[in-house]
Motif scaffolding. Structure first.
Motif: not given
Length: 482
Positions: A419-433, A458-471
């Motif tokens: 629950g806490a992890l999903r709330a943290a993820s959902g608290s922002a709209d951008t990969p950086e957030g 490093g994690v932000t760059d990877a997240y952007v790539r995952l969100a943009g082109q898939g795993a």
């Protein structure tokens, strides 16, 4: 029994006397410690029967009870299946039904060892620090009601307190979970708990109770109804307690016991003075890449580890993670060839007989990530290297715990902090957030590590790539595979 249905498995030999109590009688325990102990007693004898204790569910008791503790272990090798009946378990108690019976069993002078496979979350600790989590609901309850415990630390302390009060020697606490320095960690948690109740008891535990560290290794997928049906067809009896496992097994144990132990060495266990190097090897090389395959494989739509590494990009992911990022942080254990160890791991992952689900391995990631991934990340950064592949794994975990897969379907995230992890993820709209919010979850990320700008970038760059082109495309890009 209805006509046409197989008979239920029954015990074939007399029960051994109980010399051990085991907390957490799940599939891994049955495929591992129970087999080692059965082999040791067959070779050398001894009163080392295991009374199993389920801390939560009655399932193990309901499965094993009608069979008097007997069950079938099925080895799944590349060339086929091999079944054997294991009879080292003497019975099963369900702790919530009668906590007093569990304490009494652990306090019995015939019990020399209390062992545990309760998964990382069963220790009720803060994964980022390794300390007892005093705000954990079970710990709060047990500190208020020490004679009616719910947690593993609570039961251990209650039983040790009873033995001390009776003037009996202690039992050895043998943890067999995938935690770094697991014996030392368990000792610290138990002493922290005891100190909150009785400082003199805590001092006695510190002085007299051994907590040997261990390293355990055997891939054990969850048993399915299809597995149970296949066994019934092959062997002619029904065994809902059966377990599936790979042929490989390895158990490394510090030889520090209060009052004897089974002759596990005749079954292949390795007794050493210090298990730390073996532990680090396994946690980082096996468990680390298992988690990498679990999150990045699941996001790409792969259901099992064997299916995932059949993709050349994911096999290359393992090779690159091992060679470039993991092995430089792993001291070579005595008698081990690290390159050969990793090559053997990939062969084990490819075993078509093992259906180890990515979703199963992905469970409880908040408890696993600090040991399997973040320790390696910390060591790499300290050496001046940015582990971009492990940053990709952390980003994949962040995508996973956000609860939505790449097709937009919900993910069934099983985690104490879901629950806490999903709330943290959902608290922002951008990969950086999203990355910043999840790095702020201190139960997972040590604040000093989370503040490292190299990790964040490093994690932000990877997240952007995952969100943009898939795993799958991101893994192929990182590895240079097709």
């Amino acid at each position: 029994m209805e006509a046409g249905l197989p008979d239920r498995l029954t015990r074939r030999t007399p029960k051994p006397k109980t010399g051990m109590v085991h907390l957490g009688p799940g599939a891994f325990f049955r495929a591992f410690q129970a087999i080692y102990t059965a082999d040791a007693m067959a070779a050398r004898g001894g009163d080392w029967g295991i009374l199993a204790v389920s801390l939560k569910s009655p399932t193990a008791r309901d499965q094993l009870g009608p069979q008097e503790g007997a069950f079938t272990a099925v080895e799944l090798g590349p060339q086929g299946r091999n079944a054997r009946i294991v009879e080292s378990v003497t019975g099963v108690l369900v702790a919530p039904e009668d906590p007093g019976a569990v304490i009494a069993a652990m306090a019995d002078p015939g019990v020399k060892i209390v062992s545990l496979t309760i998964t990382e979350k069963g220790y009720c600790h803060e994964p980022a620090t390794g300390r007892l989590n005093r705000s954990h609901p079970e710990i709060v309850h047990d500190l208020a009601h020490p004679d009616l415990p719910q947690s593993a630390p609570g039961f251990l302390v209650a039983a040790l307190a009873r033995r001390r009060a009776a003037g009996m020697p202690p039992f050895t606490v043998l943890t067999c979970d995938n935690l770094p320095s697991n014996g030392h960690l368990a000792q610290g948690i138990v002493i922290d708990f005891a100190r909150a109740i009785d400082p003199d008891l805590a001092a006695w535990i510190a002085a007299h109770v051994p907590f040997p560290a261990t390293m355990v290794d055997r891939i054990t997928p969850a048993t399915t109804e299809a597995d149970i049906d296949a066994l019934a067809q092959a062997e002619g009896y029904l065994d809902p307690a059966c377990v599936m496992h790979e042929p490989f097994r390895q158990w490394v144990i510090e030889d520090d016991f209060a009052d004897g132990r089974p002759a596990w060495e005749v079954a292949g266990a390795q007794f050493v003075r210090d298990v730390e190097a073996h532990e680090t090897m396994k946690l980082r090389c096996l468990n680390g890449t298992h988690s990498a395959l679990a999150y990045l494989g699941y996001l790409a739509g792969y259901q099992t580890i064997a299916e995932t590494v059949a993709d050349p990009a994911y096999a290359a992911l393992c090779h690159k993670l091992w060679h470039d990022e993991i092995l430089p942080t792993v001291p070579r254990p005595e008698g081990e060839d690290l390159a050969a160890y990793c090559a053997a791991l990939l062969d084990r992952y490819r075993n078509p007989g093992i259906r180890h689900r990515t979703w199963q391995i992905a469970m409880d990631g908040s408890q696993k990530l600090p040991q399997r991934i973040l320790g390696t990340v910390r060591d790499a950064l300290a050496a001046g290297r940015v582990p971009t592949g492990l940053c990709l794994v952390v980003a994949a975990w962040m995508r996973y715990v956000g609860g939505i897969d790449e097709t937009g379907a919900p993910i069934d995230v099983r985690d104490p902090l879901a629950g806490a992890l999903r709330a943290a993820s959902g608290s922002a709209d951008t990969p950086e957030g999203k990355v910043a919010a999840l790095l702020g979850v201190t139960q997972v990320f040590d604040p000093a590590l989370a503040a490292d700008t190299r990790l964040r970038a490093g994690v932000t760059d990877a997240y952007v790539r995952l969100a943009g082109q898939g795993a799958r495309a991101t893994v192929a890009e990182w590895t240079g595979a097709a």
